[in-house]
Design a protein around this motif. Structure first.
Motif, PDB file in Angstrom:
ATOM      1  N   SER A  60     -50.574  42.854 -12.587  1.00  0.00           N
ATOM      2  CA  SER A  60     -50.604  42.774 -14.046  1.00  0.00           C
ATOM      3  C   SER A  60     -51.078  44.083 -14.653  1.00  0.00           C
ATOM      4  N   LEU A  61     -52.064  44.695 -14.027  1.00  0.00           N
ATOM      5  CA  LEU A  61     -52.650  45.915 -14.551  1.00  0.00           C
ATOM      6  C   LEU A  61     -51.742  47.119 -14.361  1.00  0.00           C
ATOM      7  N   SER A  62     -51.216  47.307 -13.158  1.00  0.00           N
ATOM      8  CA  SER A  62     -50.486  48.540 -12.867  1.00  0.00           C
ATOM      9  C   SER A  62     -48.977  48.431 -13.023  1.00  0.00           C
ATOM     10  N   LEU A  63     -48.413  47.236 -12.976  1.00  0.00           N
ATOM     11  CA  LEU A  63     -46.968  47.065 -13.094  1.00  0.00           C
ATOM     12  C   LEU A  63     -46.543  46.515 -14.446  1.00  0.00           C
ATOM     13  N   ASP A  64     -47.514  46.266 -15.316  1.00  0.00           N
ATOM     14  CA  ASP A  64     -47.228  45.734 -16.645  1.00  0.00           C
ATOM     15  C   ASP A  64     -46.419  44.440 -16.546  1.00  0.00           C
ATOM     16  N   ALA A  65     -46.902  43.515 -15.705  1.00  0.00           N
ATOM     17  CA  ALA A  65     -46.161  42.286 -15.442  1.00  0.00           C
ATOM     18  C   ALA A  65     -47.012  41.052 -15.689  1.00  0.00           C
ATOM     19  N   ASP A  66     -46.332  39.929 -15.866  1.00  0.00           N
ATOM     20  CA  ASP A  66     -46.935  38.610 -16.012  1.00  0.00           C
ATOM     21  C   ASP A  66     -46.477  37.755 -14.845  1.00  0.00           C
ATOM     22  N   ALA A  78     -48.717  43.279  -5.783  1.00  0.00           N
ATOM     23  CA  ALA A  78     -49.740  44.298  -5.594  1.00  0.00           C
ATOM     24  C   ALA A  78     -49.458  45.171  -4.375  1.00  0.00           C
ATOM     25  N   ALA A  79     -48.621  44.701  -3.450  1.00  0.00           N
ATOM     26  CA  ALA A  79     -48.250  45.489  -2.269  1.00  0.00           C
ATOM     27  C   ALA A  79     -47.159  46.505  -2.589  1.00  0.00           C
ATOM     28  N   ASP A  80     -46.561  46.414  -3.756  1.00  0.00           N
ATOM     29  CA  ASP A  80     -45.541  47.370  -4.172  1.00  0.00           C
ATOM     30  C   ASP A  80     -46.151  48.766  -4.224  1.00  0.00           C
ATOM     31  N   PRO A  81     -45.463  49.797  -3.741  1.00  0.00           N
ATOM     32  CA  PRO A  81     -46.012  51.158  -3.786  1.00  0.00           C
ATOM     33  C   PRO A  81     -46.406  51.607  -5.193  1.00  0.00           C
ATOM     34  N   ASP A  82     -45.717  51.115  -6.212  1.00  0.00           N
ATOM     35  CA  ASP A  82     -46.070  51.485  -7.586  1.00  0.00           C
ATOM     36  C   ASP A  82     -47.431  50.937  -7.985  1.00  0.00           C
ATOM     37  N   ALA A  83     -47.846  49.824  -7.398  1.00  0.00           N
ATOM     38  CA  ALA A  83     -49.130  49.221  -7.737  1.00  0.00           C
ATOM     39  C   ALA A  83     -50.237  49.716  -6.823  1.00  0.00           C
ATOM     40  N   SER A  84     -49.952  49.799  -5.524  1.00  0.00           N
ATOM     41  CA  SER A  84     -51.012  50.106  -4.564  1.00  0.00           C
ATOM     42  C   SER A  84     -51.318  51.589  -4.477  1.00  0.00           C
ATOM     43  N   GLY A  85     -50.343  52.447  -4.758  1.00  0.00           N
ATOM     44  CA  GLY A  85     -50.562  53.882  -4.641  1.00  0.00           C
ATOM     45  C   GLY A  85     -50.496  54.377  -3.212  1.00  0.00           C
ATOM     46  N   LEU A  86     -50.112  53.530  -2.260  1.00  0.00           N
ATOM     47  CA  LEU A  86     -50.049  53.933  -0.860  1.00  0.00           C
ATOM     48  C   LEU A  86     -48.854  54.821  -0.557  1.00  0.00           C
TER      49      LEU A  86
END
Length: 123
Positions: A60-66, A78-86
């Motif tokens: 919700s915080l990093s992907l602008d999603a509900d 949250a495992a998405d690279p766009d969210a985790s930053g990994l």
């Protein structure tokens, strides 16, 4: 008169709007541009401090999603690279984020398709 629906994806809002403008100038009346994404919803409605605020999930915080369907989907997102930053995932993996939808007469569908291709539209 028969009509055809044309859907084209664009990487930027500017190119999608340019294509819509060209279609309208060519006489096509039913044209719409929408933002599309992998995740549902509009995310957080207000600025929230991630340390002290009530954050439903990293997605919700990093992907602008509900994630109204439950916590499992937000954990997976949250495992998405766009969210985790990994990993950055590479720019080549980013698909079109803007969808142009046009309803055109069937006998002018090729003309509309050429306009969309000239603006970078992907079918």
């Amino acid at each position: 008169m028969k009509e055809r629906n044309i859907l084209a994806g664009f990487r930027t809002m500017e190119s999608a709007e340019q294509a819509a403008k060209q279609l309208q100038q060519a006489g096509f009346k039913t044209v719409q541009v929408s933002h599309i994404g992998e995740y549902p919803g509009g995310g957080l409605d207000q600025l929230t401090n991630p340390i002290t605020g009530e954050i439903p999930s990293l997605g919700s915080l990093s992907l602008d999603a509900d994630f109204p369907s439950g916590r499992n989907a937000s954990i997976l997102a949250a495992a998405d690279p766009d969210a985790s930053g990994l990993s950055d995932g590479g720019q080549d993996s980013v698909g079109p984020s803007f969808l142009l939808t046009a309803v055109v007469p069937e006998n002018r569908s090729e003309e509309a398709s050429q306009i969309l291709r000239s603006c970078g539209g992907q079918f």
